[in-house]
Every structure is written in structure tokens, then in C-alpha cells.
Design an enzyme around this catalytic site. Structure first.
Site, PDB file in Angstrom:
ATOM      1  NE  ARG A   1      59.949   2.981  -3.591  1.00  0.00           N
ATOM      2  CZ  ARG A   1      60.543   2.806  -2.420  1.00  0.00           C
ATOM      3  NH1 ARG A   1      60.879   1.597  -2.026  1.00  0.00           N
ATOM      4  NH2 ARG A   1      60.801   3.827  -1.613  1.00  0.00           N
TER       5      ARG A   1
ATOM      6  CG  ASP B   1      60.863  -4.025   3.218  1.00  0.00           C
ATOM      7  OD1 ASP B   1      61.116  -3.172   2.343  1.00  0.00           O
ATOM      8  OD2 ASP B   1      59.820  -4.002   3.897  1.00  0.00           O
TER       9      ASP B   1
ATOM     10  N   GLY C   1      64.121   2.708  -2.344  1.00  0.00           N
ATOM     11  CA  GLY C   1      64.336   4.129  -2.026  1.00  0.00           C
ATOM     12  C   GLY C   1      65.809   4.380  -1.743  1.00  0.00           C
TER      13      GLY C   1
ATOM     14  CG  ASP D   1      61.597   3.705   6.142  1.00  0.00           C
ATOM     15  OD1 ASP D   1      61.739   4.943   6.154  1.00  0.00           O
ATOM     16  OD2 ASP D   1      60.783   3.123   5.401  1.00  0.00           O
TER      17      ASP D   1
ATOM     18  CB  THR E   1      65.832   1.440   4.047  1.00  0.00           C
ATOM     19  OG1 THR E   1      64.659   2.145   4.516  1.00  0.00           O
ATOM     20  CG2 THR E   1      66.142   0.365   5.068  1.00  0.00           C
TER      21      THR E   1
ATOM     22  CG  ASP F   1      61.867  -0.722   7.622  1.00  0.00           C
ATOM     23  OD1 ASP F   1      62.979  -0.758   7.070  1.00  0.00           O
ATOM     24  OD2 ASP F   1      60.796  -0.644   6.983  1.00  0.00           O
TER      25      ASP F   1
ATOM     26  NE  ARG G   1      56.249   2.330   1.897  1.00  0.00           N
ATOM     27  CZ  ARG G   1      56.977   2.367   0.796  1.00  0.00           C
ATOM     28  NH1 ARG G   1      56.526   2.999  -0.251  1.00  0.00           N
ATOM     29  NH2 ARG G   1      58.155   1.776   0.733  1.00  0.00           N
TER      30      ARG G   1
END
Ligand code: F6P
Length: 322
Positions: free
Chosen positions: A72, A103, A11, A128, A126, A130, A172
Site C-alpha cells: 500500500r 479499490d 493487500g 474481500d 482482493t 468487495d 475491513r
């Protein structure tokens, strides 16, 4: 080391362009050439590339998205796909590769080095946030500012009509966007994947609002077990038919826009450190910034899921939202 490859993968996120610019200009200053491949690993598979110069990355630091485009790549999951990528890496005489992504992108990078001894360094890109091994990923700061800006606007109309708004944000598997932007926008509650039973807790909390005539903002991460804003709003409507409940799913606006200044600076530092890491012989690691200092985290650790959010932030949200 004479020549390196560069991809943006997974992304996209605001600040990727600033990172591309930093990689290219740092590499050139050290006498390296940089080949950019379009659409992440797909570009390596298809040999879809561009030779990057200092000039070709001018006027991009302020732009969201990525000039190298992103994807992706399901094809890269297969051995055939990876072998095609290796063939093109050999053809271009690449000594190193920098991957800007999340990731999935770093898992791909590890798998590539299992097949071919190229040195690979990752920059965390990203929204996120994360990844283990960095305080901030490229894109997160801009994304949370986008969310706060949107919620400020939602709050105006929510307050005029005494409505409850359920706002769905991205994430997500992670609730980091929800948590920080909930504090920043003064939201009344969050539902996040790292915690179970948030919906039941929310219902209990809403019982205490029964007689309050005012607006409320509930923020739900898309990956929460409740299933997202629509399900949460339907549950509230069923339990509290007198409340006026609206839904706002922010979606991909969180992935776009001009990066914040903090984002541009962090992305520039990460790109700079990534090139230097390759020159120092480092590989299979992600660049991070922890307490404003550079860190190197092996890909296998960087991709581990963060299960626990900062308990102080959770407590602050709880205390301040009452
Ligand atoms: O990984 C970043 C992210 O924005 C997630 O928060 C979100 O679930 C996902 O990407 C959406 O990806 P796509 O744009 O491929 O649907």
C-alpha cells in the site's frame, strides 16, 4: 501498443501469480513486452523493475502471494510520488499498464491517468470480493476455502467441549468472506458491517440456546461495528456467564496458500482479457467476470462500496442455522 507495465498492489491475494502469468504470456503472444514493477506503485516511484519473459512466470500458477510483491503506497497519494511514477512510465516507453489490486489500487490508477494519458486496465485482486462489476475477485475463493477448512477444525474441538467459538475473519468494510464461509461451514450466526444491530440479535438468539448443550460457531467480520471477536466474546461472557466461550482470529492465513482451481482459472481469464482490453484501446476500467462472461467496469464504479449483500444468502444462512 508495444510495451506494457504490470503491478500487483494493495493487500496480496492468492491467484495474483496466476494472473501475472496470464498477462505476461498473453502479451508476449501478441508481440508485446512486459515490464513488472515491484511493490505496486512504490516500484513505479522507485523505478524498481524486472523485464518479464514467458520463462520468468513459469512454475508460479500454484503459488500464493505475488512474485512482484505488493504494497500500500502512501507516497503515491502525493503529487510528487505520482509525478515520479509518470517519469518512469515515460522512461520505459510504456503504452499501457495493468494493475492487479483492489479499490485503493484502482483509485490510484485513475489518479495516474489524470496526470498522464497512459491506458490502464485493472484486474480485481482482493480476498474481500468487495468490488462492483465482478462476481469474484482474485483471492476470494481461496480465502473462503481457507476459512471453511479452519472452522472445520475448530468445530471438532468446539463440539468435544460444548463450547461457543467466536471466529473473526477478514473484511475491513465487507462481510462477504464471513457470509459465504459461514454458510459453507455451517456457522450459527454472523456479524457483518453491512448490517446494524447484529450483536443485539445475537444475544437474543443465544437466549434460545440456554438449554442446548452443544457447540456453536459465531463468525464476525473484522469490520463489524461490534469491534471484532474479542468484544463479541466478552459481551457473550458477560450476558451468559455459564457458557464456555473461546476466540479464534484467523488473520493473515486467509491471504496465503495455494490458490484453488477456480481461482487459477478466473485469474488466468482476467489476465488474458486485460491484455486484450488494452489492445482494443480500453482504459480506466476493471475486468470482471459476471455469470462467467467478461465485463468492463469503469474504475469509478468498481470502487463503489457494496452496501447490500445477497439477501438469498442471508436468508439461507438464517434458515439453516436454526
Ligand atoms: O483488503 C484485503 C484485506 O485482507 C482486508 O480484509 C484486511 O482488513 C486488510 O486487507 C489487511 O491489510 P494489511 O495486511 O495491510 O494489514
Amino acid at each position: 501498443m508495444k510495451k506494457i507495465g504490470l503491478i500487483t498492489s494493495g493487500g496480496d491475494s492468492p491467484g495474483m501469480n496466476a494472473c501475472i502469468r496470464a498477462v505476461v504470456r498473453t502479451a508476449i503472444s501478441k508481440g508485446l513486452c512486459v515490464t513488472g514493477f515491484y511493490r505496486g506503485y512504490d516500484g513505479l516511484i522507485d523505478n524498481d523493475y524486472v523485464e518479464l519473459t514467458a520463462k520468468s512466470v513459469s512454475n508460479i500458477i500454484h503459488r500464493g502471494g505475488t512474485i512482484l510483491k505488493s504494497a500500500r503506497s502512501p507516497r503515491f497519494l502525493s503529487k510528487e510520488g505520482k509525478l515520479l511514477a509518470v517519469e518512469h512510465i515515460k522512461q520505459h516507453l510504456l503504452d499501457g499498464l495493468i494493475v492487479i489490486g483492489g479499490d485503493g489500487s484502482f483509485k490510484g490508477a485513475s489518479a495516474l491517468t489524470d496526470l498522464y494519458p497512459i491506458k490502464v486496465i485493472g484486474c480485481p485482486g482482493t480476498i474481500d470480493n468487495d468490488l462492483v462489476g465482478t462476481d469474484y475477485t482474485i483471492g476470494y475463493d481461496t480465502a473462503i476455502n481457507t476459512v471453511v477448512d479452519a472452522v472445520d477444525k475448530i468445530r471438532d474441538t468446539a463440539e468435544s467441549h460444548d463450547r461457543i467459538f467466536v471466529v473473526e475473519v477478514m473484511g475491513r468494510d465487507a462481510g462477504l468472506i464471513a457470509l459465504r464461509s459461514a454458510i459453507g461451514s455451517g456457522a450459527e450466526a454472523i456479524l457483518i458491517p453491512e448490517r446494524q444491530g447484529d450483536l443485539e440479535l445475537l444475544i437474543d438468539k443465544i437466549k434460545t440456546w440456554r438449554n442446548t448443550k452443544s457447540s456453536k460457531i459465531i463468525m464476525v467480520a473484522e469490520g463489524d461495528e461490534s469491534g471484532g471477536a474479542v468484544n463479541v466474546a466478552n459481551t457473550i461472557k458477560r450476558e451468559f456467564p455459564n457458557f464456555d466461550v473461546k476466540i479464534s482470529i484467523l488473520g493473515h492465513i486467509q491471504r496465503g496458500g495455494n490458490p484453488t482451481c477456480m481461482e487459477r482459472v478466473n485469474a488466468s481469464l482476467m489476465g488474458f482479457y486485460a491484455v486484450n482490453a488494452l489492445l482494443e484501446g480500453k482504459t480506466n476500467s476493471m475486468i470482471g467476470l459476471i455469470n462467467k462472461k467478461v465485463s468492463y467496469t469503469p474504475f469509478k464504479d468498481a470502487v463503489k462500496h457494496i452496501d447490500e449483500l445477497n439477501p438469498v444468502l442471508l436468508e439461507v444462512l438464517e434458515v439453516l442455522s436454526n
